[in-house]
Design a protein around this motif. Structure first.
Motif: not given
Length: 316
Positions: A146-148, A165-170, A196-199
């Motif tokens: 997800l770039d933005q 899903v990558m959001a920047g380095t997350t 569920a989602v694991i951050y």
């Protein structure tokens, strides 16, 4: 026309397009693309026609030497055997997109106020809100960047192939889920409707269950976990905004993304709470005409956008 007859007509049209499109002199690309976009069944029929060995062998014998496309793309001008590589690997059809698995990584973007849905080969689906961009590699479609912007993910769970899903380095790891992600620079918001989602999987991971939200103000900020009504999460993807004690500031941000025009709150009203459902049908002006009485505000035109001001005291 019966369903069977209609199907046969589509199959015949697909064969004709496949034959004509291999001609180096073929110039009806606009009409061909319009036919593909008219019905999702057309793309499937076209690809089936290309794969039909009974007549493909004859075409191969007649096929001319491929004519290379302009330098801007490395794809041959005739597409026989290459799949339906529409629009440089992405076919946008009535608001949804299909990935060409032979293409390199693709960036798919929406304009402000535009919504689009991407169907992945594994049955997962990504809905893009306005002014959103994602990057997907057809070879690894379960790894999305997800770039933005804002995207709602409805993921088909596969324990052997985690959806990331990558959001920047997350890094966000799916565990069989419907979830919503907003990325604004390094600011991040994650909300889980199902599963569920694991951050940031690892020693400091945060596991989010249905109704859990996570907000992070910046790359170095600590994530803050909260709660929301699961039914309201990602509701924009179905054409409405649902709120359960949300702030008008949040409503303004959601309207900005969905309408493609900036909506702001006047001083002193941004934190006021609101609950209910707001439909997104129609033009921005029509949406705001409905939103005003519902929110208890009036929308004052301000340049390209609007400012929310109290109509008769505090919003209800």
């Amino acid at each position: 026309m019966t369903m069977r007859a209609d199907h046969l007509e589509i199959e015949e049209a697909a064969r004709l397009w496949a034959i004509r499109a291999q001609d180096p002199a073929f110039a009806e690309w606009e009409g061909f693309t319009e036919w593909l976009e008219r019905d999702p069944a057309h793309l499937a029929a076209y690809e089936a026609a290309l794969a039909d060995a009974d007549w493909a062998a004859g075409l191969m014998a007649l096929a001319p030497t491929p004519v290379q496309a302009p330098v801007a793309t490395s794809r041959p001008r005739w597409w026989f055997g290459a799949g339906a590589a529409i629009a440089a690997g992405i076919a946008a059809v009535g608001g949804w997109a299909v990935l060409d698995r032979e293409a390199p990584a693709q960036q798919i973007a929406t304009a402000p106020g535009e919504h689009r849905t991407i169907d992945l080969a594994d049955g997962s689906q990504i809905a893009l809100n306005g002014a959103t961009r994602v990057t997907i590699d057809p070879d690894t479609p379960r790894h999305v960047v997800l770039d933005q912007g804002e995207a709602r993910f409805a993921v088909r769970h596969d324990a052997s192939k985690p959806f990331v899903v990558m959001a920047g380095t997350t890094r966000l790891l799916d565990a069989g889920t419907v979830f919503n992600v907003v990325r604004d620079g390094e600011a991040l918001e994650v909300a889980v409707a199902e599963g569920a989602v694991i951050y940031q999987p690892g020693s400091r991971e945060v596991r989010l269950a249905p109704g859990d939200t996570l907000k992070r103000a910046g790359s170095g900020a600590a994530p803050v976990v909260g709660r929301a009504n699961p039914q309201t999460i990602g509701s924009w993807a179905s054409g409405e905004l649902q709120y359960d004690n949300a702030s008008l500031e949040q409503v303004a941000r959601d309207l900005t993304r969905s309408l493609g025009r900036p909506v702001r709150t006047a001083d002193g009203v941004g934190k006021l709470p609101i609950s209910g459902t707001l439909r997104l049908e129609g033009s921005p002006e029509e949406v705001l005409a409905r939103a005003g009485p519902f929110l208890g505000v009036r929308f004052v035109k301000n340049g390209e956008g609007w400012t929310m001001s109290p109509a008769h005291g505090a919003p209800r």
